[in-house]
Structures are given as C-alpha cells and as structure tokens.
Scaffold this active site. Structure first.
Site, PDB file in Angstrom:
ATOM      1  CD  GLU A 137     -35.388  -9.958 -64.702  1.00  0.00           C
ATOM      2  OE1 GLU A 137     -36.616  -9.593 -64.592  1.00  0.00           O
ATOM      3  OE2 GLU A 137     -34.426  -9.212 -65.023  1.00  0.00           O
ATOM      4  CG  ASN A 147     -37.091  -5.485 -65.146  1.00  0.00           C
ATOM      5  OD1 ASN A 147     -36.354  -4.346 -65.248  1.00  0.00           O
ATOM      6  ND2 ASN A 147     -36.152  -6.583 -65.180  1.00  0.00           N
ATOM      7  CD  GLU A 158     -30.373  -3.771 -66.796  1.00  0.00           C
ATOM      8  OE1 GLU A 158     -31.508  -4.430 -66.531  1.00  0.00           O
ATOM      9  OE2 GLU A 158     -29.190  -4.445 -66.839  1.00  0.00           O
ATOM     10  NE  ARG A 199     -33.429  -1.403 -58.637  1.00  0.00           N
ATOM     11  CZ  ARG A 199     -32.995  -2.267 -59.577  1.00  0.00           C
ATOM     12  NH1 ARG A 199     -33.186  -1.823 -60.692  1.00  0.00           N
ATOM     13  NH2 ARG A 199     -32.004  -3.078 -59.168  1.00  0.00           N
ATOM     14  NE  ARG A 212     -24.091  -1.613 -66.550  1.00  0.00           N
ATOM     15  CZ  ARG A 212     -24.311  -2.755 -66.503  1.00  0.00           C
ATOM     16  NH1 ARG A 212     -23.754  -3.858 -67.456  1.00  0.00           N
ATOM     17  NH2 ARG A 212     -25.029  -3.232 -65.626  1.00  0.00           N
ATOM     18  CE  LYS A 226     -28.838  -3.306 -59.634  1.00  0.00           C
ATOM     19  NZ  LYS A 226     -28.616  -4.346 -60.749  1.00  0.00           N
ATOM     20  CG  ASP A 282     -25.875  -6.087 -62.683  1.00  0.00           C
ATOM     21  OD1 ASP A 282     -26.501  -5.830 -61.599  1.00  0.00           O
ATOM     22  OD2 ASP A 282     -26.349  -6.657 -63.391  1.00  0.00           O
ATOM     23  CD  GLU A 290     -27.995 -11.250 -62.220  1.00  0.00           C
ATOM     24  OE1 GLU A 290     -28.333 -10.207 -61.427  1.00  0.00           O
ATOM     25  OE2 GLU A 290     -27.747 -10.975 -63.396  1.00  0.00           O
ATOM     26  CG  HIS A 319     -20.501  -7.822 -66.656  1.00  0.00           C
ATOM     27  ND1 HIS A 319     -21.319  -8.623 -67.409  1.00  0.00           N
ATOM     28  CD2 HIS A 319     -21.533  -7.061 -66.085  1.00  0.00           C
ATOM     29  CE1 HIS A 319     -22.560  -8.442 -67.497  1.00  0.00           C
ATOM     30  NE2 HIS A 319     -22.718  -7.420 -66.615  1.00  0.00           N
TER      31      HIS A 319
HETATM   32  C1  BDP Z   1     -29.345  -7.283 -63.310  1.00  0.00           C
HETATM   33  C2  BDP Z   1     -30.051  -8.381 -63.740  1.00  0.00           C
HETATM   34  C3  BDP Z   1     -31.610  -7.946 -64.197  1.00  0.00           C
HETATM   35  C4  BDP Z   1     -32.037  -6.819 -63.572  1.00  0.00           C
HETATM   36  C5  BDP Z   1     -31.398  -5.690 -63.393  1.00  0.00           C
HETATM   37  C6  BDP Z   1     -31.865  -4.769 -62.201  1.00  0.00           C
HETATM   38  O1  BDP Z   1     -29.316  -9.144 -64.654  1.00  0.00           O
HETATM   39  O2  BDP Z   1     -32.315  -9.037 -64.458  1.00  0.00           O
HETATM   40  O3  BDP Z   1     -33.314  -6.487 -63.993  1.00  0.00           O
HETATM   41  O4  BDP Z   1     -29.942  -6.134 -62.927  1.00  0.00           O
HETATM   42  O5  BDP Z   1     -31.322  -4.676 -61.289  1.00  0.00           O
HETATM   43  O6  BDP Z   1     -28.355  -7.735 -62.158  1.00  0.00           O
HETATM   44  O7  BDP Z   1     -32.579  -3.916 -62.614  1.00  0.00           O
END
Ligand code: BDP
Length: 714
Positions: free
Chosen positions: A180, A223, A304, A337, A349, A373, A378, A406, A534
C-alpha cells in the site's frame, strides 16, 4: 582448434557477463564500496591492515564481513582477521572480550560505540569499541561511512549513541505482495516461500538498515489482516527475525483489532472482556515462543474503517492497555496510532486526533507508545507539526514519518525528504516554554520519557534499486540517520549520501546536495504552495485534482481543504473558523491567530484570505500563488540542467534513470501548475500576473485525466 574455441567461449562469456557485473542498478544503495583512487586506497589500507577481534558470534561476523567487503571494494585487498592487534589494525572490542579498553564506554548504551585512533601493545590502531556486539556493528558501519565518503581516518575520536530508542520502518506490505502506497514494486517479503526460503535480499535489507541504525521493522500493513497472526505466518515472521537478529533488528507486527473474532470465533473484541484479553495473551505467548525477542504490536484502530475499541464504547487507552498487558511479560511494547478521524464527526479533521487522545494522557500503560504522524492531516508536502506533540506530557509519543512519497511525486519526482523531516523535528512546540522542539518530545528529553521512538513508512519494494528511484534511497537513508540523531542536518546527511552513492568528488557532491536541498520546497511550490494541502487526485493521490467535491465523506474532498470561493482561499482554523490553532501551546496559537504573524509557508493551512490579500513580498495572494507554481516548475528545469552537467561523473545506468525521471517530473510539475491555476483561476477570476503563461489546456482537460492503474492504491 578446441583451444581457440574455448578462448572464444570465454571471451563471449566475459562480454556477456561484464556489463551486468559492472552495471550500477542501485541495488548496493549507499553501501557500494566503489574503488577509491590510489592515494585514498593507500590511506584506507594503512588504517585497516588487519581486523583484530577475539569475539565470536553472528553479529561480530556480520561486522567483520562488512568491513572486509568494504575494504575489498574500496582497496582491492581484504585484510586478514586476526586475534592479536597489529600495526594499523582495526580493532573491534567490547568489555566482554577485552577487560581493559583505552576508551570509556559509559553513556553509549547497548547500541552506541566509540571509534578512536589509539595505541595498543605499542601499535597504532583504530579502536572500534562498544558495550555490545551490535554497537560494534554500528561502529563498523560508521567507519566504513568515513572511508567511503573521503573523510579523514586518522586522529579519530568519535562517540555515538542513538538518541531515540525505537527506530523503526513500517512496511505497509500486504500478505499478497502488494505494498500500500508502495512505488518500488511488490513487497520484498516472499510470504509464500517463507519460512523455508530466505533469499539473500533479506540479509542485504538488514545490512542497509543496520548501517543507518534502524533497529526494528513492522513487517505488515497497518491495514492488517488477521491471517498474519496465524501459526504459519508467525513461523514466516520468525524466519525473518532470525535473519535480522544478528543486525540488531527486531520484528514487530501490525494487528487487526478483530483478530480474536476472525481467527477463533470469539463473539466480541471488547478490550475489557476477559476472554478477549486471554486470547491476546495466549497469542502473544505463542509469538514469543517463536520469536523470543519479538518487538511488539502496531495498531491502527478506529481509523479509516478499521475496527477498534471504540466500537465497544471503550477508549484507545482501554484497547492499547489490554494489548500491552499481553506483551508485557515478554518485554514487548504496543505502538498505538493516533491517526484517527471519524466519518460521523463534522469537526475539522485536523483536530480530531488531538480531541480523541489529549484527554487520555496519563492513562496508557508504561509499555504503550502513541504513534503520531508528523502533521495532523496526512503526510502532505508540507504540514505544520501535529498539535499532539507537546500536548501529552505523561505519554511517550513516537513520530511517524512517511518515507514513501505518497503525496510527493511517488517514485519519479526527485523530492528529498530530509528537509521535511528536519523541519518537523526542529519545530518549536513551546509546550514547556521556548525551545521545546518536536525532537525533544520524541527523544524523551522534554518530559523525561525512557520509551522513545520514531517510525518511517518504508519506500522499499522488489525493484532492483529498492526504493523506486536512486534518489528515493536518500529518504530511507535520511530517515535512519535522523532517527539515530534527530539533531543532524538534512544537508549534512545528503552530503554523506551523495558521496557514498555516487562519488566523494566535490564536483558531484556540491551540486547534487544543492539540488536535493531545494527539491522538496519545489514540490511544495508546484503542488501545494502557501499552506495548501490534500488537493491530490482521489485514491492514487498522484496528480492534481483540487476540483473534486463529490466524494462521500466531506474530508475526502480536496475542496474541503482549500475552501476556495469567490472571496478567497484557505482553511480558517482560527477562532472564527475551526479554532484548531487552540490545540497548540499559547505562544504558537497566538502567532497563528493572525495571518500577518503566521509563517507564509503555512498561511492557507490556518487562514481563509481574500485573493487580494497582500503577501510579505507586496504582491497579492493570487499573484503570489501563481508565482509559487512557476517557481516550482522552474526549479525542476534547473535540476535537469544540473543533472545534465553531471553526466561525466555518473555511471550511465543511474544517470539515465535520473535523467528520465527528471523529465517526467518536469512535465508533471507543469501539469500540477497548469491544472491548479486553471482551476483556481476559474474561481478567483483574476488575470495571471505578467510573465506567467496560461495553462496549456482548459480546465476540463485536466479534469478528464484518469489514472486507473496507478501503483500503491489499495
Ligand atoms: C494514508 C494512506 C492510506 C493509509 C493511511 C494510514 O492514504 O493508504 O492506510 O494513511 O496511515 O496516508 O493509515
């Protein structure tokens, strides 16, 4: 005749083998050990006439073999392994092998080392000393770094110990091999053929990581699938742990919260249910039987769509503490996390993680560390530091950076992340007054934590160059070096990397480092200038799509983030808006309350401002925005020129890859610029400043671009 044929065959074999043997495909990373020129080779040899050590174990063997490999590469000679020190030897010693050492080892811990030019038995030697064999391995890599990068090898007096305890890669690798957000091909973990087949790449992975001090790896995606906790997969993870152990690297696993239900039919995953706790305890015991030094669990919960304790009206702390109790008897830890935002929460958010976690400060078990993070959204090209840093003094917080790019051009854009990491680590939270940097939060000095950590989402795959491009390797390298010492400079790290990856020749190092250092800012300029964020295309997050407004959840839409309308652009996070700024310490909040005192690079992250707002340069916000886009594209054109001039100094294969990728980057930087301008101009309804070209296409053209098979998209 036969002899002639034989010669001919040999010649053919040499011709066909030679290019492959000499090709530079990036596999060797920064551990190339390229031949040094004669003078330097002589100097290196003089400081490594032999490798002296009396210890015996796998870690020490890894260290001595690495030294021999490096010396053979750089000098064409392999020094002998000896037990007694000889004149000019590299002497590897711990207190266990040599009771008296001419160097003090206090403060170096289990992983640090000292390197000193000294005398032993009347002979001049270079002593690499440490409290442990892993320390010696790290010291050996440090010495090799000096040797490779042209640094002096005499009069050494170095002491180095990691400032952060857990220095981890997080692999977002799925069990089917897909990574991923991976842009370097499939996963390097060959789950299918593990545990029986352990390919040589695993050892090279361990060598690369040990060389920069990384000491842990989370093997599977956050995930997570429950399958990774079944007996066959535990055995596979154990096989990898066996390969990594001599290199001082532990394995960890991401876990799926509902694993007890999925694997063993439990009716619930409620963390306060005794059966659930018992299941995890038994599972932890099973793992530790297979992997006695297993590191622990990483958890993405209630985030998510992932299940978690909140599904049972329990808190993140309830969940984390239950898992922590399961691994505690074995010395394991839980990394929980804080990347959470809820579909039913209409609030900004950027505020949600803080709102969920801040009140839990002080309620986590002592073997839990909360993984945050770098920013509150993100992994954007630029984000202000996450407001949780400094806000949870009673809880160890670890940093999560994303090494895989990403949102920063993925495999083809040259955007060195060192400055991004550095900017976040150096940011001042003001949490305990001026000078309370994020680095001090995560290295534990600010609030006196012993459990400290930093994680980087890996950019590694089966591509020959590991990271999707030669320059992406620098991000892996920089992450490791900063994890060891967050006070290092991104520029110094880039210098080391460039010298080892290409050549220590300043004619290469200087321009390459200069180009790397501005490259992330260039990406910010052509993608998300002045604090925008974003605005990437849905799912793949590759190209520009600031116009997207029709996705199910509001915060999935780019329009949610830039809020451009006829009056202006930007997300108002002051009192008149979401008031996210109140999550920062008062001096920071005060600075951010006013656009005039907000750093311009973060302006639109915190403020919604009129298109005609005056920037510090005197130009209007609209004109300034356009100029940033222009600057980003121009920087990439400059990088192309710089690279072209370096052709004589770089091998053809790596030269060509970078040349081709810069071409892609230039085309795409322009695409980013043009698409963004076409869209924002349709809202701002202002002319372009003089000298700025109109976009190549109309807005509809940009909107029509589609990328169905973009890599890394789950
Ligand atoms: C985002 C990504 C996603 C990840 C998520 C995460 O788009 O694929 O699963 O973060 O950190 O940056 O859990």
């Amino acid at each position: 005749m036969i002899a002639r044929l034989f010669c001919y065959l040999i010649a053919v074999a040499m011709i066909s083998v030679a290019p492959a043997a000499s090709a530079e495909d990036g596999y060797d990373l920064w551990l190339r050990y390229a031949p040094a020129n004669d003078a330097r080779a002589g100097e290196i040899t003089r400081h490594a006439t032999a490798i002296a050590t009396t210890g015996h174990n796998a870690t020490l063997t890894a260290a001595t073999q690495e030294l021999q490999r490096g010396l053979l590469g750089m000098t064409h000679t392999t020094p002998a392994l000896t037990r007694a020190v000889a004149q000019g030897a590299l002497w590897l010693a711990t207190p266990a092998t040599d009771a008296t050492l001419p160097v003090a080892l206090d403060g170096l811990g289990d992983e640090g080392y000292a390197i000193r030019s000294t005398q032993a038995d009347g002979k001049a030697v270079t002593l690499i000393a440490a409290n442990s064999d892993v320390g010696l391995l790290h010291g050996a890599f440090h010495w090799l770094r000096l040797a490779q990068s042209g640094a002096p090898l005499d009069r050494l007096d170095i002491r180095s110990a990691p400032k952060i305890k857990l220095r981890l890669l997080n692999h977002w690798d799925n069990l089917d091999g897909m990574v991923e957000r991976g842009y370097a091909g499939q996963s390097i973990w060959d789950w299918w053929r593990l545990p029986d087949y352990k390919g040589p790449r695993y050892t090279d992975y361990a060598r690369a990581n040990a060389s920069i001090g990384i000491n842990g790896t989370v093997l599977n995606n956050v995930n997570a699938k429950a399958t990774s906790l079944t007996a066959p997969y535990i055995a596979k993870a154990a096989a990898l742990a066996d390969v990594f152990r001599p290199y001082g690297i532990k394995v960890y696993l991401s876990v799926k919260w509902t694993a007890p239900m999925e694997l063993d039919g439990l009716k619930t995953a409620d963390p306060l249910d005794p059966q659930v706790a018992a299941w995890w305890k038994a599972k932890a015991d099973e793992i530790y039987r297979a992997i006695p030094d297993f590191g622990g669990f990483l958890v993405k919960a209630n985030s998510e769509g992932q299940p978690g304790p909140q599904d049972y009206d329990r808190t993140h702390a309830d969940g984390a503490n239950m898992l922590a109790a399961a691994v505690k008897p074995h010395g394991g830890i839980v990394m929980w996390r804080a990347f959470v935002y809820a579909h039913d929460n209409p609030d900004d958010r950027a505020k949600q993680a803080y709102d969920d976690f801040k009140s839990l400060d002080g309620t986590f078990a002592d073997n839990v560390i909360v993984q945050v993070k770098n920013g509150a959204i993100d992994f954007q090209p630029r984000e202000p530091f996450h407001p949780l840093f400094g806000a949870m003094p009673k809880t160890p917080l670890m940093m999560e950076f994303q090494i895989t790019k990403e949102y920063l051009g993925q495999s083809t854009h040259l955007t060195y992340l060192g400055p991004l990491f550095e900017e976040t680590l150096d940011a001042d939270t003001y949490a305990r007054g001026k000078g309370s940097t994020v680095a001090e939060v995560i290295d534990g000095t600010l609030d006196g934590h012993k459990l400290t950590g930093i994680a980087g989402v890996a950019n590694i795959g089966v591509d020959r160059d590991w990271s999707g491009s030669i320059f992406n390797q620098a991000d892996w390298y920089a992450f490791g070096r900063l994890a060891w010492n967050p006070d290092l400079s991104a520029e110094g790290i880039a210098r080391e990397w460039a010298a080892m990856t290409f050549t220590p020749d300043p004619k290469l190092v200087k321009p390459v480092v200069a180009m790397m250092m501005g490259s992330r800012e260039a990406a910010v300029d052509y993608m998300t200038p002045l604090g925008l964020a974003h605005v990437m295309g849905t799912g793949h997050h590759y190209g520009p799509a600031p116009w997207i407004s029709d996705l199910a959840r509001p915060e999935w839409n780019p329009v949610y983030y830039h809020k451009a309308d006829a009056t202006g652009i930007g997300f108002d996070r002051t009192k008149s808006g979401s008031n996210a700024i109140a999550q920062y310490a008062p001096p920071v909040a005060k600075m951010l309350a006013d656009p005039k005192t907000t750093p311009e690079k973060e302006l639109l992250w915190f403020h919604h401002l009129p298109w005609d707002y005056r920037l510090k340069s005197g130009e209007t916000l609209w004109d300034g925005l356009v100029h940033h886009y222009d600057r980003g594209v121009a920087y990439v054109a400059d990088m192309q020129k710089t690279w072209e001039n370096l052709r004589p100094l770089v091998d053809p294969e790596r030269f060509a890859q970078t040349e081709a990728f810069l071409k892609i980057q230039h085309r795409e930087a322009k695409w980013w610029r043009d698409a963004s301008i076409a869209y924002f101009q349709s809202i701002a309804k202002r002319p372009l400043p003089t000298g700025s070209d109109a976009p190549a296409h109309d807005l509809d053209w940009y909107k029509a671009q589609d990328f169905p098979y973009a890599p890394g998209n789950p």
